[in-house]
Design an enzyme around this catalytic site. Sequence first.
Site, mmCIF file in Angstrom:
data_model
loop_
_atom_site.group_PDB
_atom_site.id
_atom_site.type_symbol
_atom_site.label_atom_id
_atom_site.label_comp_id
_atom_site.label_asym_id
_atom_site.label_seq_id
_atom_site.Cartn_x
_atom_site.Cartn_y
_atom_site.Cartn_z
ATOM 1 N N ASP A 258 0.830 -1.297 -0.093
ATOM 2 C CA ASP A 258 0.137 -0.009 -0.154
ATOM 3 C C ASP A 258 0.777 1.233 0.057
ATOM 4 O O ASP A 258 2.227 1.220 0.025
ATOM 5 C CB ASP A 258 -1.035 -0.070 0.929
ATOM 6 C CG ASP A 258 -2.232 0.452 0.854
ATOM 7 O OD1 ASP A 258 -2.113 1.753 -0.148
ATOM 8 O OD2 ASP A 258 -3.352 0.411 1.388
HETATM 9 C C1 BGC Z 1 -5.102 3.039 0.057
HETATM 10 C C2 BGC Z 1 -5.343 1.833 -1.080
HETATM 11 C C3 BGC Z 1 -4.946 2.729 -2.449
HETATM 12 C C4 BGC Z 1 -4.049 3.663 -2.173
HETATM 13 C C5 BGC Z 1 -3.447 4.237 -3.691
HETATM 14 C C6 BGC Z 1 -4.150 4.006 -0.154
HETATM 15 O O1 BGC Z 1 -3.954 4.833 0.940
HETATM 16 O O2 BGC Z 1 -5.224 2.206 1.380
HETATM 17 O O3 BGC Z 1 -6.258 1.225 -0.948
HETATM 18 O O4 BGC Z 1 -5.090 1.900 -3.392
HETATM 19 O O5 BGC Z 1 -3.906 4.584 -1.357
HETATM 20 O O6 BGC Z 1 -4.516 5.234 -3.851
#
Ligand code: BGC
Length: 735
Positions: A258
Amino acid sequence: MQDKAVDDWIEALLRQMTPEEKAGQLVQLFEFEAGDPDIAAEVAAGRVGSILFVRDPAEIQRLQRIAIEQTRLGIPLLFALDVIHGLRTIFPVPIAMAASWDMQAIEAGQAIAASEARTIGLHWTFAPMVDIARDPRWGRMIEGAGEDPFLGSAVAAAQVRGFQGAALGTPGRIIAGPKHFAGYGAALGGRDYDEAEISESELRNVYFPPFKAALQAGAANVMCAYMALNGVPATGNRWLLRDVLKDEWGFTGFTVSDANSAYDLCEHNFARDPLDAGTRALNAGLDMEMSLLVKYSAFRHLPQALANGDITEADLNEAVRRVLTAKCRMGLFSNPYADLATCDVTLADPAHRDAARDAAERSFVLLRNEGDLLPLDRDTLASLAVIGPLADSARDTLGPWVFDHDLDETVTVLEGIRNKVGEHIRVDHAPGVSMIARQNPSFFDSLPGLEPAARVEVDDDAEIRRAVEQAKSADCTVLVLGEAQNMIGEAASRSSLDLPGRQQELLEAVIATGKPVALLLMSARPIDLKGAAPGAIVNIWYPGSQGGAAVANALFGEAVPGGKLPFNWPRSVGQVPLPYARMKSHRPDERNVRYWNEEGSPLYPFGFGLSYSKFEYSNLRTARPVIMLGETVDVEVDLANTGRYVAAEVAQLYIHQRHGSAVRPVRELKGFRRVVLKPGETRTIAFELRAEDLSYWSSASRGWVQDETIIDVYVGTDSAARLVTSFEVRSPEDQ
Ligand code: BGC
């Protein structure tokens, strides 16, 4: 290319790559502002394998050209974005889609999202979110399919099929990345990003199944969770990423962290420094790292880790191989550029808007309909008051996680109603109260393009009086209340389930007029209405681009709500978590002893949802009273539409195991069928219970078991279904 040809070709490429080039393929960077020179420089230096967040097709083209023309090996970039419920055409939020229990609609919706994404040059979405969510304080429950692993698995698979198509590389489709592996929905206290402590049986029986289903449907990517699972950060968790995902389940795609979650291994007080973080993430099984900024990259230290002997060349190659395979399968080596000529046509396709409206109509959940207040009768109604701070807010109608939407073409509830009734019915509107701003603004609110909707700010006392006057002088009031779109989603947990601001007061004042009131809840978690009882309540979620048109169709009976809750709806926040699939315990039938101050039961059970029509279940039967371990049993029930509308009903089958090697829940969903019946029509609905539906991971034997036991089978309209039959499961040895 055939599998063997792909493999050989990638091996040849790998042999040419330096450790720096390999590490570069494993780094994914955000580009928040198109044209950022730092990003272009990183790409040109071969230090990036993928970019996320770019939405301008020309910018995608530009960066791709740099990767192909200016780097030594000319390896194309993968472009990724959170295409969660649509790109230009915004569908209802994922939990709403789950509430439709309509797998075809879900698959079709994500196929449209994929086509819009692919046309602008994107290759990959960070979706579906398949995290089981049992605590509505957690804002990200909006992105998933709710609390149940069986429904969650079906929804996960349908989304993957929609995004990716039959095989990776299907034209017009994109890579699906189920997330967040694993247990993210169990954040302590519902607080986003907090740690999760989950037993292995709970993981395997509840949290893992939607991931497995997504992988079985072909998902080529998996995203790690942010938090620590049972004390080990998910991004550095070798048991999760290697032992379970790659070895046990045989996942051949690539994993991604993530945002910053590899670098964050230091923040967790787990890794010593970024070099250690990159080393441990790779060794745990992470293939690609997502970084907010270059300086937060842990994987750029991989060449050093290799030189130090802390990672092996084989493991580094393995990660790169997985990433290159995805690029190759997506056809990027032969065809790296999108055909921008078709972009506008695809994005403007009216069929996409129709599908979004249709999906919204399928997602609405009718929670209450006293005296059949709904549907409204256009012929007898002379005036309507449409009240509430969310009634005419285009941005809120779309929900969170949208980027490329068009507010001008978004239909609010007020607009939808006005478009429908034209001059025939007088429509008054008042916001009724202000929509308060969040106390703690989210990080997302500060991102370019993600600014929250302009908040409605009015003099609440005067406005409530005005709304009450409007309600008094109208034949019926439609109230649109709930949470603004940035009050739910990532970094949007709440310690309360109340209506924000003074909406409760408005609700009660309008009900007190004694005039008919239909409440439309724009929310994605259960809201505590504190016993307020308007004539009708419909959960409309965040219904998307065509939300208002869909709502108008439902209000006037041109669409009949058939959605069902994908979660138990608690009476108050103090009850949560309150999954329907609870275990029996001491004094099992006296749920009122669970709390002395209120019922232990939910307000609306999982699977609940009314219709304008009426349905009756009868004649529940199993094909055989006894089956052997490993055998399948057929179950049938007769379902009749005894009401006046052509309508959809979701017939649900739950099981309960009477005794076994471990305790099993009082009810567990194991089958459902969404059918449309005409008035007076009766249909036999068939289910199949397979051995895997009757098996579970047992803490007692630390493995999968199927017990010799008696299984009760309940079928009906929700998880409180009363119609029951049972069958016995025996071992062939006992014959
Ligand atoms: C989230 C993810 C997301 C990523 C990119 C993160 O903060 O937890 O689910 O895909 O950001 O936007």
